[in-house]
Design a protein around this motif. Sequence first.
Motif, PDB file in Angstrom:
ATOM      1  N   SER B  26      46.936  38.954  29.393  1.00  0.00           N
ATOM      2  CA  SER B  26      46.804  37.959  30.467  1.00  0.00           C
ATOM      3  C   SER B  26      45.713  36.932  30.167  1.00  0.00           C
ATOM      4  O   SER B  26      45.537  35.963  30.900  1.00  0.00           O
ATOM      5  CB  SER B  26      46.516  38.656  31.806  1.00  0.00           C
ATOM      6  OG  SER B  26      45.328  39.408  31.701  1.00  0.00           O
ATOM      7  N   ILE B  27      44.968  37.139  29.070  1.00  0.00           N
ATOM      8  CA  ILE B  27      43.875  36.199  28.757  1.00  0.00           C
ATOM      9  C   ILE B  27      44.425  34.830  28.360  1.00  0.00           C
ATOM     10  O   ILE B  27      44.024  33.796  28.910  1.00  0.00           O
ATOM     11  CB  ILE B  27      42.988  36.763  27.615  1.00  0.00           C
ATOM     12  CG1 ILE B  27      42.197  37.979  28.117  1.00  0.00           C
ATOM     13  CG2 ILE B  27      42.029  35.691  27.097  1.00  0.00           C
ATOM     14  CD1 ILE B  27      41.435  38.714  27.026  1.00  0.00           C
ATOM     15  N   PHE B  28      45.371  34.823  27.430  1.00  0.00           N
ATOM     16  CA  PHE B  28      45.802  33.554  26.845  1.00  0.00           C
ATOM     17  C   PHE B  28      46.391  32.573  27.870  1.00  0.00           C
ATOM     18  O   PHE B  28      45.989  31.392  27.911  1.00  0.00           O
ATOM     19  CB  PHE B  28      46.775  33.820  25.696  1.00  0.00           C
ATOM     20  CG  PHE B  28      47.311  32.584  25.057  1.00  0.00           C
ATOM     21  CD1 PHE B  28      46.454  31.633  24.524  1.00  0.00           C
ATOM     22  CD2 PHE B  28      48.667  32.352  24.992  1.00  0.00           C
ATOM     23  CE1 PHE B  28      46.939  30.483  23.924  1.00  0.00           C
ATOM     24  CE2 PHE B  28      49.174  31.204  24.403  1.00  0.00           C
ATOM     25  CZ  PHE B  28      48.309  30.270  23.870  1.00  0.00           C
ATOM     26  N   PRO B  29      47.341  33.022  28.715  1.00  0.00           N
ATOM     27  CA  PRO B  29      47.890  32.045  29.670  1.00  0.00           C
ATOM     28  C   PRO B  29      46.810  31.437  30.572  1.00  0.00           C
ATOM     29  O   PRO B  29      46.857  30.244  30.889  1.00  0.00           O
ATOM     30  CB  PRO B  29      48.866  32.877  30.507  1.00  0.00           C
ATOM     31  CG  PRO B  29      49.108  34.124  29.748  1.00  0.00           C
ATOM     32  CD  PRO B  29      47.950  34.337  28.845  1.00  0.00           C
ATOM     33  N   ARG B  30      45.820  32.259  30.938  1.00  0.00           N
ATOM     34  CA  ARG B  30      44.793  31.753  31.863  1.00  0.00           C
ATOM     35  C   ARG B  30      43.812  30.794  31.166  1.00  0.00           C
ATOM     36  O   ARG B  30      43.462  29.748  31.725  1.00  0.00           O
ATOM     37  CB  ARG B  30      44.028  32.943  32.472  1.00  0.00           C
ATOM     38  CG  ARG B  30      43.018  32.541  33.514  1.00  0.00           C
ATOM     39  CD  ARG B  30      43.659  31.848  34.709  1.00  0.00           C
ATOM     40  NE  ARG B  30      42.665  31.449  35.690  1.00  0.00           N
ATOM     41  CZ  ARG B  30      42.638  30.255  36.280  1.00  0.00           C
ATOM     42  NH1 ARG B  30      43.576  29.355  36.006  1.00  0.00           N
ATOM     43  NH2 ARG B  30      41.701  29.967  37.157  1.00  0.00           N
ATOM     44  N   VAL B  31      43.386  31.145  29.952  1.00  0.00           N
ATOM     45  CA  VAL B  31      42.441  30.233  29.300  1.00  0.00           C
ATOM     46  C   VAL B  31      43.133  28.913  28.914  1.00  0.00           C
ATOM     47  O   VAL B  31      42.491  27.868  28.862  1.00  0.00           O
ATOM     48  CB  VAL B  31      41.716  30.864  28.074  1.00  0.00           C
ATOM     49  CG1 VAL B  31      40.779  31.969  28.509  1.00  0.00           C
ATOM     50  CG2 VAL B  31      42.659  31.345  27.004  1.00  0.00           C
ATOM     51  N   LYS B  32      44.436  29.004  28.713  1.00  0.00           N
ATOM     52  CA  LYS B  32      45.193  27.776  28.435  1.00  0.00           C
ATOM     53  C   LYS B  32      45.135  26.857  29.666  1.00  0.00           C
ATOM     54  O   LYS B  32      44.904  25.651  29.549  1.00  0.00           O
ATOM     55  CB  LYS B  32      46.646  28.178  28.149  1.00  0.00           C
ATOM     56  CG  LYS B  32      47.414  27.245  27.270  1.00  0.00           C
ATOM     57  CD  LYS B  32      48.728  27.905  26.891  1.00  0.00           C
ATOM     58  CE  LYS B  32      49.756  26.906  26.461  1.00  0.00           C
ATOM     59  NZ  LYS B  32      51.057  27.521  26.226  1.00  0.00           N
ATOM     60  N   GLU B  33      45.338  27.470  30.842  1.00  0.00           N
ATOM     61  CA  GLU B  33      45.247  26.679  32.086  1.00  0.00           C
ATOM     62  C   GLU B  33      43.847  26.104  32.267  1.00  0.00           C
ATOM     63  O   GLU B  33      43.674  24.936  32.636  1.00  0.00           O
ATOM     64  CB  GLU B  33      45.538  27.574  33.300  1.00  0.00           C
ATOM     65  CG  GLU B  33      46.997  27.903  33.511  1.00  0.00           C
ATOM     66  CD  GLU B  33      47.183  28.964  34.601  1.00  0.00           C
ATOM     67  OE1 GLU B  33      48.338  29.377  34.782  1.00  0.00           O
ATOM     68  OE2 GLU B  33      46.196  29.391  35.244  1.00  0.00           O
TER      69      GLU B  33
END
Lengths: 216, 461
Positions: B26-33
């Motif tokens: 779940s880290i990648f989608p959030r840091v992308k946002e």
Amino acid sequence: MNEKEILQQLYESVLQGDSAKAVEAAQQALDAKISPLKAIEGGMTPAIQEVGDRFGKGEMFLPEMVTSADAMEAALEILEPFFEGDEGAKKGKVLIGTVKGDIHDIGKNIVIALLKVNGFEVIDIGRDIASTDFVDKAVDLGVEVIGLSGLLTTSLPMMRDIIQILDDDGVRDQHKVIIGGGPTSQEYADEIGADGYGETAYSAVQLCNQLLGIAS
Amino acid sequence: MPGLHFEMMERVDQGPRVREKEFDTSIFPRVKELAEKYDIKYDPAHPIPDDDAMADRLFAAGMEYAVEKGLWVLDTQKVVHFTEAEIWRFLDNFHTPLTFGYGKDQVTLYPRKPESDVRPLVIGGAAGSSMTEGEIYVKHMMNFALEPTNDMIANGNPAWIEGREIRPFSPNEVHGAIQEVGWIREAIRRSGRPGMPMFVAPGCAASAPPAVAIINEERGLRKGDFMYAALLTELKSDYDRLIRAVTAVENGVHVATLLAPMIGGWAGPPEGAAICGAAETLLGAICHSSTIVVNHPVHMNLKNGATTHRQTLWVESVIGQAFSRNCRFPIGQNVFLDARAGTYEVLWEAAVNAIVAVSSGQHTGPGPSGITGGDDVDMISGIEMRMLGETSRAVTGMSRKKANELAVKCLEKYEPTLGNPPKGKRLQDLYDIEKLKVKEEWLAKFKEVKAQLKDWGMPYR
């Protein structure tokens, strides 16, 4: 949906790492009487190759590769009961883990994802794993390859130990052993009698192919 | 330093269980946002960006993510959360300047900002690099301690102890860690700097017991020295690491928290690694009651953890700028080099790390180092330390624009072989080991690289 559209849906769902969509597309393939082998070769394999290529170029990242591998596994579960003969058989079984005293596991996770997308069955034994557990599990599951990972210098003796235990238990010839991670090297692999050393995650895949006599 | 010691201990086993895969993926989608929301952008032409507003936005993004995501604990599979008010309570109560070491060998850490003319601390040593035990190990440490630009001594990794391999959780591991720190104490005494502060991540200590065993006023870590406690990539810790931190803090030893945001890993591209790294800095500092955070971004294409990839340099720079502009909490820059002693490449790599760290408001080191093992022993020397230290001094006060120009020129020198550098040499081949005198061949390479940097505008004295 026609065959082309279903295969396209399989391709896209794996590429996007969408497990639910991949399962749905796999079921649609079966319903449309598309052979499981065609569904794999026409939809999923090109997608996973694309994932591997993009990962290699730095255009896709670990979490995306993991979710793509998950989507492919989910679709395969739907297709597997309908394989004929050795259709869809995995290339080989690899047990992989980080050795005792070391809990760094990102390198191991990258190798796992790459092995999966390249058609291997992978058993992730975890991190900080006792040497005897590696051997016992490898024997129990009849794996062809044991992958040993470690980032710390103190991980090296544990790799030597595992090979020694395989020897002592008289099962060394049943398993190929490969090593990788920060302090490892080809010289160290030679010194401890490992079958191979992977400098990069990709080379671990090549090694497994090579050791099992599979054309990559 | 006053962290949130009790809050951390209370929260490590509270709240719902979070599975590791769910936490990781779940880290990648959030840091992308967050990268989009805060407009954080990597630019390969500017490993040292000159953009104060982006540095401030990165700090805000890191704060938002630290509060939202928290720190996952392996043993309990729970997440430790802190509120923004609690994080500021820690940051606002952090007092600098801070003095370390004893007697005439004391050094003082002053808060720095990007382009600051305040001299950075330089921490010299080689944690991660394998060394021959005993007298050769002492000579390695003396080689670092004798460099006048070195403010604090960091350890190396003995390859064996009493001729035996070091196995985690073994009696030899504890024995080795005690020996190792004893050798560092001996080295600083023999170098005429007995009060030199020590900054130690014992190479013999894969587990917590030996790290705990080295706290010893007489022959080990003293009050006021530093012990490492690393986070796990990304945003994770475990009881082992937290035990090290609690033991150090309650014995008056400073904690240096090491974090290694990975480019290409769970956080994705450089922007994601920077946001993750900023969040990890806050959470690691608080959970460990740290005195300093040592940033060590890694790149998934570089096996031995080098910090000299163009993208890792950018992550180092933006995190350094974000923190030095927005709070007084100090950030150090772990210096891990891809090449080995005796090569031109290792000198360019040492120089570029100093340029990035110092111009971005950070302190230099620990380093120079590199992960080595197996037969790759003793491949490090004091000349890389000299390059790191002298360049850190010279670049102090330099504009980021000029520093970026120099960093890009250094990159051009070693980037073509990064990941596959030329083979180096051992300390014993590069120095008269008895007298600890560098041989002419190695010194000449150092002078050549330094002259080139000077020619480009590096103001060495």
